[in-house]
Write an enzyme that holds these catalytic residues in place. Sequence first.
Site, PDB file in Angstrom:
ATOM      1  N   HIS A 461       0.818  -1.207   0.000  1.00 34.18           N
ATOM      2  CA  HIS A 461       0.000   0.000   0.000  1.00 34.18           C
ATOM      3  C   HIS A 461       0.854   1.260   0.000  1.00 34.18           C
ATOM      4  O   HIS A 461       2.050   1.250   0.289  1.00 34.18           O
ATOM      5  CB  HIS A 461      -0.962   0.009   1.198  1.00 34.18           C
ATOM      6  CG  HIS A 461      -0.291   0.013   2.545  1.00 34.18           C
ATOM      7  ND1 HIS A 461       0.191   1.150   3.135  1.00 34.18           N
ATOM      8  CD2 HIS A 461      -0.042  -1.002   3.419  1.00 34.18           C
ATOM      9  CE1 HIS A 461       0.711   0.857   4.321  1.00 34.18           C
ATOM     10  NE2 HIS A 461       0.577  -0.452   4.512  1.00 34.18           N
ATOM     11  N   CYS A 480       2.713  -4.861   7.008  1.00 36.51           N
ATOM     12  CA  CYS A 480       2.413  -4.640   5.602  1.00 36.51           C
ATOM     13  C   CYS A 480       3.614  -4.048   4.876  1.00 36.51           C
ATOM     14  O   CYS A 480       4.604  -3.651   5.502  1.00 36.51           O
ATOM     15  CB  CYS A 480       1.212  -3.711   5.460  1.00 36.51           C
ATOM     16  SG  CYS A 480      -0.371  -4.506   5.809  1.00 36.51           S
TER      17      CYS A 480
END
Length: 564
Positions: A461, A480
């Site tokens: 992301h 992440c």
Amino acid sequence: MPVSPYTVMMSADDVDREVNAMPPSLRCIAMLLLLFGAGLPAWPLAAQPADPAAALIREQLQPTLDAPTAGLGKARAQFYALGGFAPAWTRATDVDSLLVALRGMSADGLDPADYALDELLRQRAALADSRATAMQRARFDLLATDACLTALAHLYRGKVDPASLDTHWNFDARQPAPGQGVQSVRDALAQGQLAELFARARPQNPLYDELRAALARWRGVAAQGGWASIPVGPTLKPGMRDARVPALRQRLRVAGYLPPAVDAAAGAGSPEDYDAATEQALRQFQSVQYLTVDGQLGPATLAALNVPVAARIDQLRVNLERARWLLHQLHGDFMMVDIAGYRVAYYRDGKPVWRSRVQVGKPYRSTPAFKSQVTYLTLNPTWTVPPTILKNDVLPKVRRNRGYLAANHIRVLDGQGRERSPASVDWANPRGIVLRQDAGPHNSLGRLVIRFPNDYAVYLHDTPHQELFANPQRATSSGCIRVERPRELAELLLDDPVRWNRAAIDSAIDTGKTQNVTLARPVTLLLAYWTVDLREDGRIGFRPDIYQRDAPVLAALDRPRVSP
């Protein structure tokens, strides 16, 4: 008197035993055939090996061949079954080729002792005696086959089972086509091409060859004595004079960062002067080793310089093993996140067409290594705070500062998704609530998320923390992967220059509307962990083992193999 080929292979006692074992209806026919010189018919009988060693081999392997399980033991039995259980290693040239190949396993970071090299040499010497028995020949043949098949399997897919070390591991193990493995060994023996077979078993990827070459170079350094540790002291800065400078110069020269002529150039001043040439060499070292490039000999740079050459050799061996696990995956179109290298790359036809820096999980929230398929993107995502982050990060901040939620655009929702007032929540013991951050540039996921199925709530992301990409070491996230230029990657993944070119992606994000966009075709994603960096300039970078994953692999590599 003519006889059948089958009879020639049998002694008189063998013939008697075979005839007596026949049913009465066949015994009379067999005796008549023998009387008239036709020999025993081959069709009603099980063929018996002419070589006593073959009978011993068959006796040893038949239970394994009949067993339902697979593995190297089964492969060995199948190998002999293809040849009627006859000894396979009867030509001295084949044995010589095998011994050379087994010694050569060291160049792959593997231990020739795992393939019983010394025992093979001992048994081979014993077979030179004319009194060698069939049992000795059978034992040698079985040992040689086991060593050959095991070594080939280790080159083909690695010695260590990665799933035994990492519960997240879901990469496909490299497998030969059914029946192809043992047949290829028999073919190589028949054609005298065992060396070529070993070469083909290795990953057919230039990266593997480069790793092997690097291992040879560093072993050469070790053979010359490696390097001495540089003493601890205050941070050494350019222009300073320090007794450690000659040791620093020697260390950089041994590693190939400083040519020998620099010593002569330094002779114009004091050998202890930290001159410009040495500073430039240290800067190159810092860049390759993922250190802050400042030309200063501080604690982190000193620690990296003082890592023993033996440890660097082990690091190369570990990454050669990872290469055997993974390099066969690198074909076609795919993405790969290089976790310890803080990079992501997009590949087409197996070649990189795009790269970017990434931030990965902190050591206590490490990014897992696994394989998945990117299926869709989310533009202007909201972020639902995961339970672990809620408990360990967000709740302590809310308890200290009740304005934290509003300042970070975080809403409180109940179990049905209805918004609640933060004032109605008992923050000392909150129950039945969900925290969700609004979409926007402030969102922890940024303006774009690349999604793929996994059990760990891990995604690629965007991020509002762009400043962290300037750091050489970027283990800063909660697991992440934060991507520096995610919109470029989105354009590659969508692969639709008409509907989803860069301008269209920017326009959709600018609306502020949360939107999911499905890929026309899923793209394979590999999250891998490498602690060696093969640079384009030929230098070898050794990355920090941020998650301490090298040691378990090394221990498993060094664990002696138990022969079947």
